[in-house]
Write a protein that holds these residues in place. Structure first.
Motif, PDB file in Angstrom:
ATOM      1  N   LYS A  23       0.837  -1.211   0.000  1.00 46.84           N
ATOM      2  CA  LYS A  23       0.000   0.000   0.000  1.00 46.84           C
ATOM      3  C   LYS A  23       0.866   1.253   0.000  1.00 46.84           C
ATOM      4  N   GLY A  57      -8.550 -10.281  -5.666  1.00 48.87           N
ATOM      5  CA  GLY A  57      -9.079  -8.998  -5.232  1.00 48.87           C
ATOM      6  C   GLY A  57      -8.453  -8.475  -3.951  1.00 48.87           C
ATOM      7  N   ARG A  58      -7.799  -9.337  -3.175  1.00 54.56           N
ATOM      8  CA  ARG A  58      -7.091  -8.876  -1.977  1.00 54.56           C
ATOM      9  C   ARG A  58      -5.895  -8.004  -2.358  1.00 54.56           C
ATOM     10  N   SER A  87      -6.593  -3.413  -6.098  1.00 56.74           N
ATOM     11  CA  SER A  87      -7.579  -2.420  -5.659  1.00 56.74           C
ATOM     12  C   SER A  87      -6.946  -1.039  -5.822  1.00 56.74           C
ATOM     13  N   PRO A  88      -7.744   0.030  -5.751  1.00 58.20           N
ATOM     14  CA  PRO A  88      -7.195   1.377  -5.934  1.00 58.20           C
ATOM     15  C   PRO A  88      -6.093   1.736  -4.948  1.00 58.20           C
ATOM     16  N   SER A 110     -15.215  -9.474 -11.878  1.00 56.57           N
ATOM     17  CA  SER A 110     -15.154  -8.130 -11.299  1.00 56.57           C
ATOM     18  C   SER A 110     -13.776  -7.484 -11.445  1.00 56.57           C
ATOM     19  N   ILE A 111     -12.706  -8.296 -11.508  1.00 53.28           N
ATOM     20  CA  ILE A 111     -11.349  -7.730 -11.629  1.00 53.28           C
ATOM     21  C   ILE A 111     -10.585  -8.307 -12.813  1.00 53.28           C
TER      22      ILE A 111
END
Length: 444
Positions: A199, A224-225, A228-229, A265-266
């Motif tokens: 992050k 998805g973990r 993400s943005p 979704s991703i």
């Protein structure tokens, strides 16, 4: 407007293998092999590829993932000026450059590990590695213990919870951006990296360079973990990789379609591939090499950011053994392979340009249209426009009536220009044996 990586078509290079560099780095002087790598640029662009993932590049002791110096180009490949010239030529050709970031572990010759070897408890770097224990030893005869990647003690694990280590790695990324103008980093072993570190890396790189891309190596887990943005832009889609080759070997398109739906979704953000420097060549995995054509058709038209591994466009074979993966990372001379005509290379080039030129494939919505064990059709959308892909893994031609998911009265096969009428919102056509079609829906 879409980002460059959303439009990306990657070419994956393992440079130490491609140029035939020595397997052990015992060189005292630099050997410039970037000139040989530069010869590949026009070929890469001819395939429709507009990005290169090249790595590892950092100075290392053997295979490239045992880093010796994070801020030095591996002397077996060349020097700083050589890599700067390579990146510059890539950018002039419209190709982005992404390199390996091996931040989970180092090699034993890295300066911090060497300092601990020499000074033990008195080393200022004693907290740079995980699990340091001066009361015991290591299997390699060191006077202290430490955590190693998957039990390989030549690869001691960095302590990414240490602020000094994190800052050193952030500064390293800044170094490669400032000196070489790289466009992204592939994070080795991202599945075991600290999430807080990733992050923070995303925050820093967003400030360092606009549209800088972070892609992680993740084999298992819920992608998805990581994507993400606030985290990584992408990870390696090993799920799709497995389903593509086994779905053809087993004549089971349901496996592929299920995987695509599960990741819908991703899926368009994931890095997709059919082989790489760790996996057997796709030509060696398939029971029927004629399936290379529907396999690559799916790679370039399903949701995801497609990647071609160097040499596989020529149908190159290669299998790893329990002790050796050199067959996956061979020396290849572009001047030699270009002497031979290769239908697969021409086909991949056509697919690459189709993907690059049509926004439907740049993150466009996916819709399944037809599914049997041996035939599979789906649409990708951009605004009100759609492109249909239909593939056939059978040894015989197959007639199919495919629903048309948008307005239009004709469908043009982008692979050969053949035109089909749309009648009552359906397209009737024959899908050739072990091949596919890519239909652009047109009005007028």
């Amino acid at each position: 407007m879409s980002k460059w990586y959303e439009r990306g078509v990657f070419y994956h290079i393992y440079p130490l293998g491609l140029v035939g560099a020595p397997k052990e780095n015992r060189e005292f002087s630099v050997v410039n092999r970037f000139g040989e790598l530069c010869k590949w640029i026009s070929h890469i662009r001819s395939l429709g590829c507009n990005a290169i993932y090249i790595g590892p590049l950092f100075e290392s002791s053997t295979h490239g993932y045992d880093t010796r110096d994070y801020r030095m180009v591996d002397r077996r490949l060349g020097d700083r000026e050589g890599f700067q010239e390579f990146v510059s030529h890539c950018h002039e050709a419209g190709i982005k450059v992404v390199v390996d970031g091996v931040f989970n572990h180092t090699g034993r010759e890295f300066f911090a590990f060497q300092d601990i070897l020499n000074h033990r408890e008195n080393s200022p770097y004693r907290d740079w590695y995980r699990g340091i224990n001066f009361a015991g030893g290591s299997p390699l005869g060191d006077s202290f213990g430490y955590e190693a990647w998957q039990g390989h003690f030549e690869l001691p694990c960095l302590n990414l919870f240490n602020p000094a280590v994190r800052q050193y790695l952030f500064d390293t990324v800044q170094f490669w951006i400032n000196n070489f103008d790289i466009d992204g980093i592939r994070l080795d072993c991202a599945n075991v990296l600290d999430f807080g570190f990733m992050k923070e890396l995303r925050q820093h790189t967003a400030e360092m360079k606009e549209d800088f891309w972070l892609m992680g190596e993740v084999i298992h887990g819920e992608y998805g973990r990581w994507v993400s943005p606030g985290m990584l832009h992408s990870v390696t889609n090993y799920e799709l990789h497995k389903s593509i080759y086994s779905g053809h070997n087993d004549h089971n398109y349901f496996e592929i379609a299920h995987n695509v739906k599960r990741l819908e979704s991703i899926g368009s953000q994931l890095y997709t591939f059919v082989d790489n420097h760790d996996e057997n060549r796709i030509s060696s995995k398939l029971s029927n090499t004629q399936h290379l054509y529907p396999v690559y058709t799916l790679l370039f038209t399903l949701p995801g950011i497609p990647s071609v591994y160097y040499g596989s466009e020529f149908g190159m074979e290669g299998r790893r053994t329990n002790t050796d993966d050199s067959m996956l990372r061979p020396l290849v001379s572009i001047s030699e392979v270009k002497k031979f005509t290769c239908p697969l290379e021409d086909f991949i080039s056509k697919l690459g340009h189709i993907h690059e030129q049509n926004p439907e494939f740049h993150g466009g919505r996916y819709q399944e249209l037809l599914l049997t064990n041996r035939q599979y059709a789906f649409a990708r959308f951009h605004e009100s426009q759609a492109i249909i892909t239909a593939v056939n893994n059978d040894d015989s031609d197959a007639f199919a009536g495919i629903p048309c998911p948008c307005e239009g009265n004709t469908a043009v096969n982008l692979l050969n220009g053949e035109i089909f009428p749309v009648i009552d919102h359906r397209i009737g056509l024959t899908i050739p044996a072990n091949r596919g079609v890519i239909l652009k829906i047109m009005e007028g």
